[in-house]
Enzyme design. Structure first.
Site, PDB file in Angstrom:
ATOM      1  N   GLY A   8       4.970  -6.516   5.526  1.00 17.87           N
ATOM      2  CA  GLY A   8       4.760  -7.532   6.567  1.00 17.87           C
ATOM      3  C   GLY A   8       3.283  -7.660   6.919  1.00 17.87           C
ATOM      4  O   GLY A   8       2.768  -8.773   7.095  1.00 17.87           O
TER       5      GLY A   8
ATOM      6  N   ASP B 201      -1.963  -1.820  10.317  1.00 18.89           N
ATOM      7  CA  ASP B 201      -2.226  -1.810   8.871  1.00 18.89           C
ATOM      8  C   ASP B 201      -2.888  -3.096   8.368  1.00 18.89           C
ATOM      9  O   ASP B 201      -3.274  -3.178   7.195  1.00 18.89           O
ATOM     10  CB  ASP B 201      -0.918  -1.613   8.083  1.00 18.89           C
ATOM     11  CG  ASP B 201      -0.369  -0.197   8.207  1.00 18.89           C
ATOM     12  OD1 ASP B 201      -1.121   0.695   8.630  1.00 18.89           O
ATOM     13  OD2 ASP B 201       0.814  -0.001   7.875  1.00 18.89           O
TER      14      ASP B 201
ATOM     15  N   LYS C  85       0.852  -1.207   0.000  1.00  9.75           N
ATOM     16  CA  LYS C  85       0.000   0.000   0.000  1.00  9.75           C
ATOM     17  C   LYS C  85       0.875   1.240   0.000  1.00  9.75           C
ATOM     18  O   LYS C  85       2.033   1.194   0.450  1.00  9.75           O
ATOM     19  CB  LYS C  85      -0.959   0.034   1.192  1.00  9.75           C
ATOM     20  CG  LYS C  85      -0.304   0.064   2.596  1.00  9.75           C
ATOM     21  CD  LYS C  85       0.090   1.442   3.081  1.00  9.75           C
ATOM     22  CE  LYS C  85       0.718   1.425   4.470  1.00  9.75           C
ATOM     23  NZ  LYS C  85       1.642   2.505   4.734  1.00  9.75           N
TER      24      LYS C  85
END
Ligand code: C5P
Length: 300
Positions: free
Chosen positions: A112, A146, A18
């Site tokens: 990650g 996230d 992103k």
């Protein structure tokens, strides 16, 4: 995968990176996290994630990582995602996870987090026990701020730690070059430095964002008309100590980007281009630190 238990199956997922087209830190919370307003946008740069699952009376998880030097145990968020999924759903299994890495590590691109989200999605597909969407999103937030976005993807206006999401229409695909040099940034340290820079968010230091202009331009497919609205409050805090990232940001603008900005807490930077051809030429000029990408669609 060597196992004595009944074979359940294998699932593959793309784990998309992103970028933050807008990122403001609004306040520091009593739980140690910060309240955000951010626009996250999935891009085609991705890792590949595969999960193989067999029944077992005792859980055993193994992890192979190709393309990067990363931990193979619970220090890796993808491994912790598998553990959390099994413990939450009360299951035992032999699992083998394979990560093929392309997304730069510790870069502000959610690599990650996206791997962890892809493990959760793959396990949701394979699991003999059904898992509700809300439960999966809850597991995501336990793993990292996230991860809920990475479970959903596309373009989302995100609040809270990032888990309160509202889809934003993206009127036209973006042509993107991500650039990441050798510098690394710790997210926790970057947030701590934000507290100092913005005087603990007491309102005495002005922020520069115009999110509504960004929402309008994005929906109309005319982001190039609102390039000034692309904003990251971390830039003045992180970039002064990241000369390579600052240079790459300048280079993206010199190569014709209509906007260039840092992603997340950095140090990766991205440039937005009017055409794919321009983006391709810029990536070629920047060389091995550049990754060419376009907008990626929402996952669900
Ligand atoms: O959630 P995640 O594990 O990515 O966060 C890493 C660190 O970044 C947290 O421990 C916290 O110090 C900081 N953080 C924050 N506010 C957020 C997200 C992260 O302070 N919204």
């Amino acid at each position: 995968m060597a196992t004595t238990g009944k074979w359940i199956g294998s699932a593959r997922r793309a784990a998309y990176a992103k970028i933050n087209l807008y990122l403001d830190v609004l306040s520091r919370r009593t739980d140690g996290f910060h309240e955000l307003l951010t626009v996250m946008h999935s891009i085609s740069l991705c890792d590949d994630v595969q999960v193989e699952w067999a029944e077992a009376s005792e859980t055993k998880i193994t992890l192979s990582v190709l393309g990067a030097r990363l931990p193979h145990d619970a220090k890796n968020l993808a491994y912790r995602a598998a553990e959390l999924f099994l413990s939450t759903t009360g299951q035992q299994a032999t699992l083998h996870i394979t990560l093929r890495k392309r997304i730069p590590v510790a870069a502000g691109l959610a690599g990650g987090s996206s791997d962890a989200a892809a493990v959760l999605r793959a396990m949701q597909t394979l699991s003999p026990v059904a898992v509700e969407e809300e439960t999966l999103l809850g597991m995501g937030l336990m793993l990292g701020s996230d991860v809920p976005f990475c479970l959903v993807g596309g373009t989302q206006i995100c609040r809270g730690r990032g888990e309160r999401m509202q889809p934003l229409a993206c009127g036209a695909p973006l042509f993107i070059v991500v650039a990441k040099g050798r510098e690394h940034v710790s997210t926790a340290r970057a947030f701590a430095n934000m507290d100092t820079y913005f005087h603990n968010f007491d309102g005495s230091v002005a922020h520069g964002g115009q999110p509504h202009e960004l929402y309008r331009a994005m929906a109309a497919g005319k982001l190039h008309m609102a390039s000034a609205a692309i904003y990251n409050a971390f830039e003045p805090v992180v970039l002064p100590s990241c000369p390579a990232a600052s240079a790459l940001r300048r280079q993206l603008l010199n190569c014709g980007a209509y906007a260039a900005c840092m992603s997340g807490s950095g140090p990766s930077v991205f440039g937005l281009f009017s055409t794919q051809g321009q983006a391709r030429r810029a990536a070629a000029a920047i060389g091995r630190y550049a990754f060419l990408a376009v907008s990626a669609p929402a996952i669900k």
